[in-house]
Design a protein around this motif. Sequence first.
Motif, short mmCIF file in Angstrom:
data_model
loop_
_atom_site.label_atom_id
_atom_site.label_comp_id
_atom_site.label_asym_id
_atom_site.label_seq_id
_atom_site.Cartn_x
_atom_site.Cartn_y
_atom_site.Cartn_z
N ILE A 1 98.53 22.69 -53.48
CA ILE A 1 99.52 22.95 -53.13
C ILE A 1 99.50 24.24 -51.49
N LEU A 2 97.82 23.89 -51.18
CA LEU A 2 97.54 24.08 -49.57
C LEU A 2 97.46 23.15 -49.07
N ALA A 3 97.10 22.43 -49.59
CA ALA A 3 97.38 20.55 -48.59
C ALA A 3 98.56 20.13 -48.21
N MET A 4 100.08 20.21 -49.25
CA MET A 4 101.10 19.93 -48.55
C MET A 4 102.08 20.75 -48.15
N LEU B 1 100.61 13.51 -44.98
CA LEU B 1 101.13 13.31 -44.16
C LEU B 1 101.28 11.82 -44.78
N ALA B 2 100.60 11.16 -45.40
CA ALA B 2 101.15 9.90 -45.60
C ALA B 2 102.59 9.70 -46.07
N ASN C 1 103.56 17.85 -39.84
CA ASN C 1 103.89 16.96 -40.02
C ASN C 1 105.06 16.20 -38.64
N LYS C 2 105.81 16.97 -37.43
CA LYS C 2 106.52 17.12 -36.66
C LYS C 2 106.06 18.21 -35.62
N VAL C 3 104.65 18.72 -35.99
CA VAL C 3 104.45 20.12 -34.58
C VAL C 3 103.76 19.34 -33.13
N ARG C 4 104.09 19.80 -32.25
CA ARG C 4 104.08 19.84 -31.37
C ARG C 4 101.60 19.66 -31.17
N GLY C 5 100.91 18.29 -30.91
CA GLY C 5 99.65 18.51 -30.56
C GLY C 5 99.30 18.06 -32.08
N LEU D 1 104.44 11.66 -46.47
CA LEU D 1 105.73 12.17 -45.88
C LEU D 1 106.26 10.60 -44.44
N GLN D 2 105.09 10.51 -44.68
CA GLN D 2 105.81 9.17 -43.32
C GLN D 2 106.18 7.96 -44.30
N GLY D 3 106.58 8.15 -45.25
CA GLY D 3 107.21 6.83 -46.30
C GLY D 3 108.59 7.48 -46.68
N ILE D 4 108.75 8.93 -46.21
CA ILE D 4 110.18 9.57 -46.62
C ILE D 4 111.02 9.26 -45.68
#
Length: 317
Positions: free
Chosen positions: A108-111, A199-200, A118-122, A202-205
């Motif tokens: 849960i924490l990792a998700m 993260l990988a 996923n889309k934050v600056r830096g 999420l990039q596939g969605i």
Amino acid sequence: MNGKLSDRAGTAPALNQGEPKRTFLSTKKTDALWGAFFIAPQMVGLIVFSLIPLIMAFAISMMNWDGFGAKTFAGFDNFVSQFNDEDFRTAIVNTLYYTVLTVPTGIILAMLVAIGLNKVRGKIIYRLIYFMPTITMSVAVSVVFMWLFNADFGLINLYLKEWFGIQGPKWLTDTRIVMPSIALLSIWMGLGTNMVLFLAGLQGISSSYYEAAQIDGATRWQQMKNITIPLLSPTTFFVTIMSIIGSFQVFDQSFVMTSGGPAKASYTIVYHIYETAFVEFTFGKSTASAVILFIMILSVTLFQMKMSKRWVHYEDQ
């Protein structure tokens, strides 16, 4: 001129007469040979370092052996003695307790961290910070956390007392707190790996799902509930399997921080295997414990794969 053209046309096929004709079967055979050539190193490593030791482990588990003298056949007596051993039963209970503490919380924490980064600056810097504990040696981290968890002069209890006026618990000497303390360390160490996997995923969605949901007026919570979490289920499935396998094999933290104590409250299955083999020098019983652990992990994994058909959703389905 027509004669010259006819001469050239007649001599053209002769250029290819010396070349061997490659049939479909010869091409297929060549490709198979090259494929076998490239996978040979991995296959040799798998056979030498995995399959052969696995077969030898099953054989040794049915023998009495101290690691030096002759082996005597014992049949299933080693397995029976392990199930009748109170230490082994304690190790199973502690390992299952550790698994329940670490796997759901860690996933849960990792998700949540992956969704937040996923889309934050830096995001590259944040990902690096979260992933750093993963590449740190578990023994070194355990030694550092021994100091942090120290009940008398550890930083955690010091800050709890100075900032909140709370007397911190005895993290590593209280039988009720020691396993949650080790689980806390393990969650922190494994957060980076699971975060990268999510993260990988999420990039596939595809972004088209979110665009359609926004047009329909879906809130962010509705998007996460109905799009992100279902389409992350293949990644969640993989992370769950790997996390459970890792939790069943926990050893370093318990060995370095508590030596299985206090009162065997952090005594795990792998620690029991180590104690039985390299302290008591009963390698037959130790290997029997390892075989039981292998069967437990295999059974849980097969059960998860069977149940995954009910909740794992792939994007192309």
